[in-house]
Design a protein around this motif. Sequence first.
Motif, PDB file in Angstrom:
ATOM      1  N   MET A 161       0.848  -1.165   0.000  1.00  0.00           N
ATOM      2  CA  MET A 161       0.000   0.000   0.000  1.00  0.00           C
ATOM      3  C   MET A 161       0.898   1.234   0.000  1.00  0.00           C
ATOM      4  O   MET A 161       1.737   1.401   0.876  1.00  0.00           O
ATOM      5  CB  MET A 161      -0.886  -0.011   1.246  1.00  0.00           C
ATOM      6  N   PRO A 162       0.736   2.083  -0.967  1.00  0.00           N
ATOM      7  CA  PRO A 162       1.529   3.310  -0.971  1.00  0.00           C
ATOM      8  C   PRO A 162       0.992   4.309   0.063  1.00  0.00           C
ATOM      9  O   PRO A 162       0.177   3.961   0.914  1.00  0.00           O
ATOM     10  CB  PRO A 162       1.349   3.825  -2.393  1.00  0.00           C
ATOM     11  N   ALA A 163       1.439   5.538  -0.045  1.00  0.00           N
ATOM     12  CA  ALA A 163       0.969   6.570   0.872  1.00  0.00           C
ATOM     13  C   ALA A 163      -0.547   6.721   0.745  1.00  0.00           C
ATOM     14  O   ALA A 163      -1.117   6.582  -0.329  1.00  0.00           O
ATOM     15  CB  ALA A 163       1.656   7.887   0.548  1.00  0.00           C
ATOM     16  N   TYR A 164      -1.174   6.977   1.874  1.00  0.00           N
ATOM     17  CA  TYR A 164      -2.630   7.141   1.875  1.00  0.00           C
ATOM     18  C   TYR A 164      -3.012   8.233   2.862  1.00  0.00           C
ATOM     19  O   TYR A 164      -2.261   8.556   3.774  1.00  0.00           O
ATOM     20  CB  TYR A 164      -3.329   5.827   2.238  1.00  0.00           C
ATOM     21  N   LYS A 165      -4.162   8.797   2.660  1.00  0.00           N
ATOM     22  CA  LYS A 165      -4.670   9.838   3.555  1.00  0.00           C
ATOM     23  C   LYS A 165      -5.596   9.190   4.566  1.00  0.00           C
ATOM     24  O   LYS A 165      -6.571   8.539   4.199  1.00  0.00           O
ATOM     25  CB  LYS A 165      -5.403  10.911   2.764  1.00  0.00           C
ATOM     26  N   ASP A 166      -5.279   9.349   5.842  1.00  0.00           N
ATOM     27  CA  ASP A 166      -6.080   8.757   6.912  1.00  0.00           C
ATOM     28  C   ASP A 166      -7.466   9.390   6.923  1.00  0.00           C
ATOM     29  O   ASP A 166      -7.609  10.604   6.871  1.00  0.00           O
ATOM     30  CB  ASP A 166      -5.378   8.983   8.250  1.00  0.00           C
ATOM     31  N   LYS A 167      -8.492   8.552   6.992  1.00  0.00           N
ATOM     32  CA  LYS A 167      -9.863   9.050   6.940  1.00  0.00           C
ATOM     33  C   LYS A 167     -10.258   9.806   8.204  1.00  0.00           C
ATOM     34  O   LYS A 167     -11.039  10.748   8.147  1.00  0.00           O
ATOM     35  CB  LYS A 167     -10.833   7.899   6.714  1.00  0.00           C
ATOM     36  N   LEU A 168      -9.721   9.398   9.350  1.00  0.00           N
ATOM     37  CA  LEU A 168     -10.110  10.048  10.606  1.00  0.00           C
ATOM     38  C   LEU A 168      -9.378  11.366  10.832  1.00  0.00           C
ATOM     39  O   LEU A 168      -9.990  12.383  11.140  1.00  0.00           O
ATOM     40  CB  LEU A 168      -9.862   9.103  11.785  1.00  0.00           C
ATOM     41  N   SER A 169      -8.054  11.348  10.698  1.00  0.00           N
ATOM     42  CA  SER A 169      -7.278  12.545  11.011  1.00  0.00           C
ATOM     43  C   SER A 169      -7.010  13.422   9.793  1.00  0.00           C
ATOM     44  O   SER A 169      -6.695  14.593   9.937  1.00  0.00           O
ATOM     45  CB  SER A 169      -5.945  12.149  11.645  1.00  0.00           C
ATOM     46  N   GLY A 170      -7.088  12.848   8.598  1.00  0.00           N
ATOM     47  CA  GLY A 170      -6.802  13.616   7.391  1.00  0.00           C
ATOM     48  C   GLY A 170      -5.320  13.760   7.100  1.00  0.00           C
ATOM     49  O   GLY A 170      -4.940  14.479   6.180  1.00  0.00           O
ATOM     50  N   GLN A 171      -4.452  13.082   7.850  1.00  0.00           N
ATOM     51  CA  GLN A 171      -3.014  13.162   7.636  1.00  0.00           C
ATOM     52  C   GLN A 171      -2.563  12.099   6.636  1.00  0.00           C
ATOM     53  O   GLN A 171      -3.146  11.023   6.558  1.00  0.00           O
ATOM     54  CB  GLN A 171      -2.261  12.942   8.939  1.00  0.00           C
ATOM     55  N   TRP A 172      -1.485  12.413   5.918  1.00  0.00           N
ATOM     56  CA  TRP A 172      -0.885  11.445   5.019  1.00  0.00           C
ATOM     57  C   TRP A 172      -0.023  10.486   5.825  1.00  0.00           C
ATOM     58  O   TRP A 172       0.730  10.885   6.697  1.00  0.00           O
ATOM     59  CB  TRP A 172      -0.047  12.142   3.954  1.00  0.00           C
TER      60      TRP A 172
END
Length: 71
Positions: A1-12
């Motif tokens: 899995m490459p970089a992803y944006k966290d759904k809860l915090s919005g951080q990469w």
Amino acid sequence: MPAYKDKLSGQWRYRKRVMTLDGRRIRIEGTPATDTKKAAEHAEQMHVLRVTNPSLLPPPPKVAVSDVPLL
């Protein structure tokens, strides 16, 4: 899995499974200091290099016994 944006915090963030030199598979994960996708991908690459090439890390500093404060 490459970089992803966290759904809860919005951080990469990044998460990846890496095979070490001794054949173990470990999961590395982290959050970059700068909150961008490019920074997360770069942090992932650096983490993979640190895990797969431990000789690239500087040796830990030697602490003399006399330098340790006594309580």
